[in-house]
Design a protein around this motif. Structure first.
Motif, PDB file in Angstrom:
ATOM      1  N   GLU A 119       0.829  -1.194   0.000  1.00 65.59           N
ATOM      2  CA  GLU A 119       0.000   0.000   0.000  1.00 65.59           C
ATOM      3  C   GLU A 119       0.868   1.250   0.000  1.00 65.59           C
ATOM      4  N   LEU A 120       0.528   2.197  -0.858  1.00 68.73           N
ATOM      5  CA  LEU A 120       1.248   3.456  -0.911  1.00 68.73           C
ATOM      6  C   LEU A 120       0.707   4.431   0.126  1.00 68.73           C
ATOM      7  N   ARG A 121       1.580   5.295   0.615  1.00 67.71           N
ATOM      8  CA  ARG A 121       1.116   6.352   1.511  1.00 67.71           C
ATOM      9  C   ARG A 121       0.441   7.436   0.684  1.00 67.71           C
ATOM     10  N   TYR A 122      -0.773   7.777   1.067  1.00 62.00           N
ATOM     11  CA  TYR A 122      -1.518   8.811   0.359  1.00 62.00           C
ATOM     12  C   TYR A 122      -1.031  10.175   0.831  1.00 62.00           C
ATOM     13  N   PRO A 123      -0.636  11.086  -0.098  1.00 59.56           N
ATOM     14  CA  PRO A 123      -0.028  12.363   0.296  1.00 59.56           C
ATOM     15  C   PRO A 123      -1.001  13.510   0.544  1.00 59.56           C
ATOM     16  N   GLY A 124      -2.306  13.245   0.527  1.00 58.80           N
ATOM     17  CA  GLY A 124      -3.266  14.310   0.831  1.00 58.80           C
ATOM     18  C   GLY A 124      -3.679  15.143  -0.363  1.00 58.80           C
ATOM     19  N   THR A 125      -3.518  14.613  -1.543  1.00 54.73           N
ATOM     20  CA  THR A 125      -3.754  15.365  -2.777  1.00 54.73           C
ATOM     21  C   THR A 125      -5.127  16.030  -2.830  1.00 54.73           C
ATOM     22  N   CYS A 126      -6.167  15.326  -2.457  1.00 58.04           N
ATOM     23  CA  CYS A 126      -7.539  15.813  -2.652  1.00 58.04           C
ATOM     24  C   CYS A 126      -8.208  16.292  -1.372  1.00 58.04           C
ATOM     25  N   ARG A 127      -7.438  16.531  -0.345  1.00 58.81           N
ATOM     26  CA  ARG A 127      -8.032  16.913   0.943  1.00 58.81           C
ATOM     27  C   ARG A 127      -8.954  18.127   0.843  1.00 58.81           C
ATOM     28  N   ASP A 128      -8.640  19.055  -0.035  1.00 58.12           N
ATOM     29  CA  ASP A 128      -9.430  20.283  -0.143  1.00 58.12           C
ATOM     30  C   ASP A 128     -10.387  20.258  -1.328  1.00 58.12           C
ATOM     31  N   GLY A 141     -14.741   7.826  -5.265  1.00 55.39           N
ATOM     32  CA  GLY A 141     -13.925   7.272  -4.207  1.00 55.39           C
ATOM     33  C   GLY A 141     -13.859   8.259  -3.049  1.00 55.39           C
ATOM     34  N   TRP A 142     -13.739   7.754  -1.815  1.00 57.84           N
ATOM     35  CA  TRP A 142     -13.667   8.623  -0.633  1.00 57.84           C
ATOM     36  C   TRP A 142     -12.552   8.132   0.285  1.00 57.84           C
ATOM     37  N   ARG A 143     -11.930   9.113   0.958  1.00 55.44           N
ATOM     38  CA  ARG A 143     -10.885   8.808   1.936  1.00 55.44           C
ATOM     39  C   ARG A 143     -11.198   9.486   3.267  1.00 55.44           C
ATOM     40  N   LEU A 144     -10.728   8.879   4.333  1.00 55.18           N
ATOM     41  CA  LEU A 144     -10.912   9.420   5.676  1.00 55.18           C
ATOM     42  C   LEU A 144      -9.655  10.171   6.088  1.00 55.18           C
ATOM     43  N   GLU A 145      -9.808  11.387   6.555  1.00 51.22           N
ATOM     44  CA  GLU A 145      -8.665  12.153   7.041  1.00 51.22           C
ATOM     45  C   GLU A 145      -8.122  11.533   8.325  1.00 51.22           C
ATOM     46  N   VAL A 146      -6.801  11.495   8.436  1.00 51.09           N
ATOM     47  CA  VAL A 146      -6.163  11.025   9.666  1.00 51.09           C
ATOM     48  C   VAL A 146      -5.230  12.107  10.188  1.00 51.09           C
ATOM     49  N   ASP A 147      -5.095  12.192  11.489  1.00 51.89           N
ATOM     50  CA  ASP A 147      -4.224  13.178  12.125  1.00 51.89           C
ATOM     51  C   ASP A 147      -2.811  12.631  12.268  1.00 51.89           C
ATOM     52  N   ASP A 148      -1.891  13.518  12.456  1.00 46.70           N
ATOM     53  CA  ASP A 148      -0.481  13.150  12.656  1.00 46.70           C
ATOM     54  C   ASP A 148      -0.267  12.887  14.144  1.00 46.70           C
ATOM     55  N   ARG A 149      -0.615  11.684  14.555  1.00 50.25           N
ATOM     56  CA  ARG A 149      -0.467  11.322  15.968  1.00 50.25           C
ATOM     57  C   ARG A 149      -0.230   9.818  16.094  1.00 50.25           C
ATOM     58  N   GLN A 160       1.470  -5.190  22.354  1.00 46.42           N
ATOM     59  CA  GLN A 160       1.298  -3.764  22.087  1.00 46.42           C
ATOM     60  C   GLN A 160       1.608  -3.454  20.631  1.00 46.42           C
ATOM     61  N   TYR A 161       0.744  -2.625  20.031  1.00 43.90           N
ATOM     62  CA  TYR A 161       0.942  -2.229  18.631  1.00 43.90           C
ATOM     63  C   TYR A 161       0.761  -0.722  18.540  1.00 43.90           C
ATOM     64  N   GLU A 162       1.712  -0.050  17.887  1.00 47.48           N
ATOM     65  CA  GLU A 162       1.659   1.404  17.740  1.00 47.48           C
ATOM     66  C   GLU A 162       1.873   1.779  16.285  1.00 47.48           C
ATOM     67  N   VAL A 163       1.195   2.825  15.837  1.00 47.52           N
ATOM     68  CA  VAL A 163       1.376   3.296  14.466  1.00 47.52           C
ATOM     69  C   VAL A 163       0.909   4.746  14.364  1.00 47.52           C
ATOM     70  N   ASN A 164       1.544   5.481  13.485  1.00 45.56           N
ATOM     71  CA  ASN A 164       1.090   6.815  13.107  1.00 45.56           C
ATOM     72  C   ASN A 164       0.531   6.691  11.699  1.00 45.56           C
ATOM     73  N   LEU A 165      -0.780   6.685  11.576  1.00 43.48           N
ATOM     74  CA  LEU A 165      -1.413   6.467  10.280  1.00 43.48           C
ATOM     75  C   LEU A 165      -1.043   7.548   9.276  1.00 43.48           C
ATOM     76  N   HIS A 166      -0.916   8.772   9.755  1.00 47.02           N
ATOM     77  CA  HIS A 166      -0.576   9.873   8.856  1.00 47.02           C
ATOM     78  C   HIS A 166       0.770   9.626   8.185  1.00 47.02           C
ATOM     79  N   GLN A 167       1.701   9.077   8.918  1.00 50.65           N
ATOM     80  CA  GLN A 167       3.044   8.870   8.386  1.00 50.65           C
ATOM     81  C   GLN A 167       3.188   7.580   7.597  1.00 50.65           C
ATOM     82  N   THR A 168       2.354   6.590   7.866  1.00 50.37           N
ATOM     83  CA  THR A 168       2.513   5.288   7.207  1.00 50.37           C
ATOM     84  C   THR A 168       1.609   5.120   5.989  1.00 50.37           C
ATOM     85  N   VAL A 169       0.305   5.356   6.140  1.00 51.60           N
ATOM     86  CA  VAL A 169      -0.616   5.161   5.008  1.00 51.60           C
ATOM     87  C   VAL A 169      -1.325   6.432   4.594  1.00 51.60           C
ATOM     88  N   GLY A 170      -1.349   7.425   5.469  1.00 54.09           N
ATOM     89  CA  GLY A 170      -2.053   8.662   5.152  1.00 54.09           C
ATOM     90  C   GLY A 170      -3.562   8.475   5.200  1.00 54.09           C
TER      91      GLY A 170
END
Length: 312
Positions: A119-128, A141-149, A160-170
């Motif tokens: 899976e590629l990380r989505y760079p936020g192209t269509c956020r606006d 198609g629709w995407r869900l916004e994720v925060d950088d946390r 234990q599992y940790e991930v920053n969705l913004h940095q990994t998949v966007g």
């Protein structure tokens, strides 16, 4: 309070020995701990759904002795609930329309595929992007916004599992251009409305859990199931079971005249029940302990195939 789990085969392919082990473990845990079991057919993957695969999976699970209390329920029979969820996310501007192709995302982000999901990380192209007209709502198609946390949860098997969705998949996909919800959206909506609070599945879906938790939060759902993500069964090359590893379909062995007790015996050894031997479902249920399940992935070897078929 009665807890509930689900068996959720996807009819995009045949039930193989790895799928069967996961379903068997899920079934045994439920019967030992008094959980209800719901059978849900996750048939929303469009053209990948194979005719007759759902019915075959149901038949084969029953042949192995796996039973359930509710269902089968088919996701494709009621799209309105997923449409309502998408509308809710769109109304609160938590999601946005995006028709970017994989090649466009790769060109925009120059990112490599995610190692475990290609899976590629989505760079936020269509956020606006502009909100599409109502009549096009479910054709985009629709995407869900994720925060950088950093997000984290504790899995009862994987830890234990940790991930920053913004940095990994966007921002991840929740609706496809084919007019269907993504796996992530459908699973969250269904687990909530079907009161699923015990989820047992393969560890290839471990990284999906934070997405589903994030999505449930955006939908204002009281959704806090407990999870067990189990090791997979792989071929000798270390890759997940597939045709390249020979015919590992449960139907193949049934057609060869292999009795279910022999299949259960192999799965039992893979589950830490000692040396393989023909085993009834009652014996498996009596002897299985989740704490004895090996932590590492299991490797399917040619010797396993020979053992299954040698009595025929």
């Amino acid at each position: 309070m009665t807890h509930r789990t689900r068996l959720a085969p996807s009819p995009t392919g045949a039930l193989h020995l790895g799928n069967a082990r996961t379903f068997l473990v899920n079934w045994a845990m439920a019967r030992q701990q008094g959980w209800e079991i719901l059978l849900r057919i996750e048939d929303l993957d469009g053209p990948r759904v194979k005719q007759g695969a759902a019915e075959e999976a149901i038949d084969l699970m029953a042949w192995l002795g796996i039973d359930w209390d509710h269902g089968p329920l088919y996701q494709s029979h009621d799209l309105a609930v997923y449409q309502q969820a998408l509308q809710q996310l769109a109304d609160k501007r938590a999601a946005f329309a995006c028709d970017c192709t994989r090649s466009e995302i790769e060109a925009a982000s120059r990112s490599a595929p995610h190692a475990d999901e290609h899976e590629l990380r989505y760079p936020g192209t269509c956020r606006d992007s502009e909100v599409p007209p109502a009549e096009q709502m479910f054709e985009r198609g629709w995407r869900l916004e994720v925060d950088d946390r950093l997000l984290s949860f504790t899995d009862h098997f994987a830890g234990q599992y940790e991930v920053n969705l913004h940095q990994t998949v966007g921002d991840f996909q929740i609706w496809t251009k084919t007019g269907l919800p993504s796996y992530q959206l459908a699973v969250v909506v269904d687990d909530h409305r079907q009161q699923i609070d015990r989820i047992v599945r393969g560890n290839d879906l471990l990284s999906s859990t934070p997405r589903q938790q994030w999505l449930a939060d955006r939908l204002d759902l009281q959704f806090a199931p407990q999870y067990w993500h189990l090791p997979l069964v792989r071929g000798s090359d270390g890759r997940r079971l597939a045709k390249r590893h020979g015919d590992t379909r449960v139907s193949h062995y049934r057609e060869q005249g292999v009795p279910p007790e022999r299949v259960l015996g192999l799965l039992g050894e893979w589950c830490g029940l000692g040396p393989r031997r023909p085993m009834t479902k009652a014996e498996f249920l009596a002897e299985f302990r989740i704490e004895n399940l090996p932590a590492d992935d299991t490797v399917f070897e040619p010797a396993d195939d020979r053992w299954l078929t040698k009595a025929n």
